[in-house]
Design an enzyme around this catalytic site. Structure first.
Site, PDB file in Angstrom:
ATOM      1  N   ALA A  23     -10.069  -7.678-153.408  1.00  0.00           N
ATOM      2  CA  ALA A  23      -9.175  -7.002-154.357  1.00  0.00           C
ATOM      3  C   ALA A  23     -10.009  -6.487-155.524  1.00  0.00           C
ATOM      4  CB  ALA A  23      -8.106  -7.963-154.859  1.00  0.00           C
ATOM      5  N   GLU A  68      -5.596  -1.119-145.068  1.00  0.00           N
ATOM      6  CA  GLU A  68      -5.494  -2.504-145.546  1.00  0.00           C
ATOM      7  C   GLU A  68      -4.033  -2.919-145.690  1.00  0.00           C
ATOM      8  OE1 GLU A  68      -9.684  -2.868-147.993  1.00  0.00           O
ATOM      9  OE2 GLU A  68      -7.938  -2.132-149.038  1.00  0.00           O
TER      10      GLU A  68
END
Ligand code: 5RP
Length: 232
Positions: A87, A107
């Site tokens: 992230a 993703e």
């Protein structure tokens, strides 16, 4: 250690290894933390576990081949036991900004096919509010992208076309462009995400809200902070 020569990332990747069990079907995202985890899988001294995975980027798929992870297709029937991804920013309630590596669309598809989503990142990516230190990537179709940009500017504070080093626009694995958007410092992020998604020309955005179940956040001293959705 190569590209992953970062103690915080190393700690997070090593902790994630403990969450992986022989026989699992994984979703593997993209980025240095996930790639480091995959290298560690390939180096397990007792032998590599039998793993299958859906890969969220061409580069991840290539590394998967090298470390012996069998590819699976997301064919509408396959469920993934566990998605693991990095992230760019992590909020205390596990809201994320993703897309720094230009793979946010695949993703999100991979994460959406998984029973659980584990985030692997550096603790320095923790923020109180998403967008405070990183722009929000928004994937848009190439056709008429400046018109999409103009529409987005009614919602966000700046929308810069992401470029390669040679100045050409970035093209994602799915053939789109990316606009890196400033997140307004106030206002509801769920509503912002919905409004961005509803904008003509937008394919997907990098706000990952209510998706992550757990985050392993490595610190420079080698410790790992464990965050769970809903606290605890
Ligand atoms: C790619 C991503 C990555 O997970 C994110 O950019 C973090 O990457 P890294 O682990 O290299 O910092 O969202 O689209």
């Amino acid at each position: 250690m190569g590209e992953a020569a970062d103690p915080a990332r190393e700690a997070a990747a090593a902790a994630a290894l403990d969450r992986i069990e022989d026989g699992m079907t994984l979703g593997l995202g993209s980025g240095r933390a996930v790639w480091r985890l995959m290298e560690l899988i390939g180096e397990i001294p007792s032998g590599r576990p039998r793993l299958r995975a859906a890969f969220a980027s061409d580069r991840t798929a290539e590394l998967g081949r090298r470390v012996g992870i069998e590819p699976v297709e997301l064919d509408g029937r396959t469920r993934l036991d566990l998605a693991i991804d990095g992230a760019d920013e992590v909020e205390p309630d596990l809201g994320l900004i993703k897309g720094g590596g230009a793979a946010l669309l695949r993703e999100k598809l991979v994460v959406s096919a998984a029973d659980r989503f584990l985030v692997v990142a550096e603790a320095r990516k923790r923020v109180d509010r998403l967008g405070s230190g990183f722009k929000l990537p928004v994937e848009v179709v190439r056709f008429a992208w400046p018109d999409t940009q103009r529409r987005l500017l009614e919602l966000v504070a700046g929308a810069d076309l992401r470029s390669e080093d040679d100045g050409s626009p970035v093209v994602t694995d799915e053939g789109h462009h990316l606009l890196d958007c400033g997140v307004p410092p106030e206002g509801d992020l769920r509503r912002l995400g919905e409004a961005i998604k509803a904008t003509v020309g937008v394919v997907e955005h990098g706000l990952f809200l209510d998706l992550a179940d757990e985050a392993l956040l490595g610190r420079d001293d080698g410790q790992v902070d464990v965050l769970l959705r809903g606290g605890g």
